[in-house]
Design an enzyme around this catalytic site. Sequence first.
Site, PDB file in Angstrom:
ATOM      1  N   HIS A 136       0.776  -1.001   0.397  1.00  0.00           N
ATOM      2  CA  HIS A 136       0.412   0.205   0.098  1.00  0.00           C
ATOM      3  C   HIS A 136       0.958   0.943   0.228  1.00  0.00           C
ATOM      4  O   HIS A 136       1.665   1.660   0.703  1.00  0.00           O
ATOM      5  CB  HIS A 136      -0.729   0.406   1.330  1.00  0.00           C
ATOM      6  CG  HIS A 136      -1.635   0.980   1.290  1.00  0.00           C
ATOM      7  ND1 HIS A 136      -1.153   2.744   2.135  1.00  0.00           N
ATOM      8  CD2 HIS A 136      -2.647   1.169   0.765  1.00  0.00           C
ATOM      9  CE1 HIS A 136      -3.026   3.535   1.661  1.00  0.00           C
ATOM     10  NE2 HIS A 136      -3.650   2.670   1.261  1.00  0.00           N
ATOM     11  N   HIS A 160      -7.813   9.045  -3.210  1.00  0.00           N
ATOM     12  CA  HIS A 160      -8.336   7.771  -3.350  1.00  0.00           C
ATOM     13  C   HIS A 160      -9.196   7.421  -4.919  1.00  0.00           C
ATOM     14  O   HIS A 160      -9.269   6.020  -5.265  1.00  0.00           O
ATOM     15  CB  HIS A 160      -8.190   6.684  -2.191  1.00  0.00           C
ATOM     16  CG  HIS A 160      -7.021   6.600  -1.841  1.00  0.00           C
ATOM     17  ND1 HIS A 160      -6.809   7.512  -0.782  1.00  0.00           N
ATOM     18  CD2 HIS A 160      -6.123   5.476  -1.222  1.00  0.00           C
ATOM     19  CE1 HIS A 160      -5.644   6.917  -0.200  1.00  0.00           C
ATOM     20  NE2 HIS A 160      -5.783   5.567  -0.107  1.00  0.00           N
ATOM     21  N   ARG A 237       4.103  18.788  -2.058  1.00  0.00           N
ATOM     22  CA  ARG A 237       3.668  17.193  -2.115  1.00  0.00           C
ATOM     23  C   ARG A 237       3.782  16.717  -0.572  1.00  0.00           C
ATOM     24  O   ARG A 237       4.787  16.214  -0.568  1.00  0.00           O
ATOM     25  CB  ARG A 237       4.891  16.731  -3.272  1.00  0.00           C
ATOM     26  CG  ARG A 237       4.462  15.092  -3.826  1.00  0.00           C
ATOM     27  CD  ARG A 237       3.292  15.074  -4.653  1.00  0.00           C
ATOM     28  NE  ARG A 237       3.118  13.974  -5.566  1.00  0.00           N
ATOM     29  CZ  ARG A 237       2.616  12.806  -4.592  1.00  0.00           C
ATOM     30  NH1 ARG A 237       1.081  13.270  -3.541  1.00  0.00           N
ATOM     31  NH2 ARG A 237       2.311  11.492  -5.020  1.00  0.00           N
ATOM     32  N   CYS A 287       8.898  17.092  -8.747  1.00  0.00           N
ATOM     33  CA  CYS A 287       8.281  15.816  -8.988  1.00  0.00           C
ATOM     34  C   CYS A 287       8.794  15.171  -9.899  1.00  0.00           C
ATOM     35  O   CYS A 287       8.578  15.544 -10.711  1.00  0.00           O
ATOM     36  CB  CYS A 287       6.880  16.413  -8.429  1.00  0.00           C
ATOM     37  SG  CYS A 287       6.036  15.382  -8.530  1.00  0.00           S
ATOM     38  N   TYR A 435       8.051   5.614  -8.649  1.00  0.00           N
ATOM     39  CA  TYR A 435       8.795   6.310  -9.010  1.00  0.00           C
ATOM     40  C   TYR A 435      10.179   5.489  -9.831  1.00  0.00           C
ATOM     41  O   TYR A 435      10.906   5.115  -9.495  1.00  0.00           O
ATOM     42  CB  TYR A 435       9.467   6.561  -8.204  1.00  0.00           C
ATOM     43  CG  TYR A 435       8.522   7.862  -7.410  1.00  0.00           C
ATOM     44  CD1 TYR A 435       7.989   8.767  -7.849  1.00  0.00           C
ATOM     45  CD2 TYR A 435       8.242   7.152  -5.870  1.00  0.00           C
ATOM     46  CE1 TYR A 435       7.254   9.765  -7.381  1.00  0.00           C
ATOM     47  CE2 TYR A 435       7.223   8.688  -5.476  1.00  0.00           C
ATOM     48  CZ  TYR A 435       5.933   9.856  -6.188  1.00  0.00           C
ATOM     49  OH  TYR A 435       5.956  10.142  -5.643  1.00  0.00           O
TER      50      TYR A 435
END
Length: 665
Positions: A136, A160, A237, A287, A435
């Site tokens: 998760h 979500h 972020r 980011c 990522y």
Amino acid sequence: MIPKRFSINVLRQVGRRPTPARIRRSVAECRSLHQSPQTPPQRPSGSDSGRTKYARVAPVGLLVGGGIVASIFAIAQQFEDIEHEKLPASFDSDNRDPSLPRYRLADVRQHDASSPHPWIIYGDKVYDITDWVGAHPGGDVILRAAGGSVEPYWNIFSIHKSDHVREILEQYVIGYIDAADLVDGRPAADAIEDPFKEDPVRDPRLVTHTLKPRNAEPPNEELDRTFKTPNELFYVRNHMWVPVVEEAKADDHALEIELPDGETRRYTLAELKERFPTHKVTAVLQCSGSRRSDMTRQAGKTNGLQWGVGAISNAEWEGVRLADVLADAGLTVSDGTSSTRSGTAVSGKPDTNALHVQFSGLEAYGSSIPLTKAIDPRGDVLLAFGMNGQPLPRDHGFPLRAVVPGTVAARSVKWLNKIVVSDEESHSQWQRRDYKSFGPNEGANPNWDRAVSMQETPVTSAITAVWVGDCIRRGKVPWMSGSKLRGVGDASEKETTKEPVAVQGYAYSGGGRGIARVDISLDGGKTWDQAELVDDCSKPGACLGNKNWTWKRWRYVGQLPSLKGTELTKDAAGTKACTTLVVKATDDSYNSQPESHSGIYNARGNLATAWHRVRVCPDCKSDGKGTVWSTGKTYGCGFAKDEDRSGAVSPAPGSVIADGATRKN
């Protein structure tokens, strides 16, 4: 023939006193076997304690060799042993998938955060998330919902609310909530405490993508107005809520460091400040999803926050060098020149090339970098406690964070409280899955282990502002001096077929590589010119650090193609002449941006670094002396919404963002 799975469940129940809930499940089981004998129900993962929820009452008819009908008759007889408890009227009308078992809310509550097999409810379904907790993205934060409904939390964690999250959750479904516990088809909602209630107040100028957690970028007009981004406008972020650390107790904040041999060392923030030399580094944080909306617009649907051009900011960071602290903690490694990958260098010390530095934050976020980067004397990796001459703001890691210049910002962990030097990368979702980038053909569920985790960022650039015609002559461009204005003429002298255009933006490359050149096209890439690179580093102390960690701002003044000719395309309404401006950058290693996002498309929308294109449709009107042109509308990533190739409409910056948040254009 009775299925083996059903027979085993029968035997498990021998001697158990029947209850209404068990009888209801038995009827559902028999109905399931009769209707779809080839489709056994899914079972929860984990130990037998999780599986026994599938056991059913043993029908007497089965035990004596009877069939399904006899079993149902035997079940009916057992009602005489119950104190006249009635089945709910909704039981007979339960048309949900009969192959999945039903669970009472009391069953689910037993599988709370303390259970080895946590369950959650979403809608009217039950999910065993035992195997999901480790994968998760929020780590074990999801356990807050264990034993109950996850919806109140997801109503707060609005990120979500996307199809791909629900698709992931469906992999863990094990059954339905019993009809007896449903009201209008859903379990009663529980009141929960909002974990975001202590979040800091943010600058109203920020363009908000999600409110909880807060993810926001500065508007274009503020993004690169100054070389160092003001703290209040630095992009935000966050993956979760902002941890609360009392300012008066900040110096007591502890950082634990664990070495490869298991030895640990603990430092308070006060110790770090007192015992180690303070250093300052000027560096960009960007980011990996910056300009993701551009990839969506140009190539196809992407999962993740649809950032514009503003998920990047530049600041001066103050702190102590990570290398100094690791050495003080007792880390001894090879000198990094060993060519082995065995984990042990020729010297007998751990091989620098084989180790990683794992960072963990107070809010459960984790990530890692190679040890070679962490201890590189020119790498400038900081344990930072200051930002632009002030203590770290809460949104940016107060009281302590990692700053890893030249890498994706996902590695610069905020609210830092633990560092582990290990022979493995961080096991967090953000290191092992989120990522990474894959080929355009690999879809949303690639082999995550096959790809390397992102570290250094590739070269990129973006347009942040455009002015046309009289907007320039009337001094609307803040950085244009009188000498530059002389080149554009005044309203009475200007040509009627061409108009001046002024453009500004930024360029950046990771790994400490500087920007060598920025190319500009005013006609969609047919012809090119070079922008002027702003020399922000000429002032002493402006660009601190051993390499080029900052962005490069650029400016350009030129003339648009003929506004009366056929070179310019029409807008959608066919009423205005438009042209496409394009920017691309080249760094000092001669890396250049790809021309199109289609070649670097990935479902996560990471590293959207293709040429930045914006479409400019100037306005014109008559002032009695001739035609007067002004900027008009600008469309594209970071500007007004426009149709994208995937068929979706890309949002204008802040016009209508997620959760109803808005920003004035």
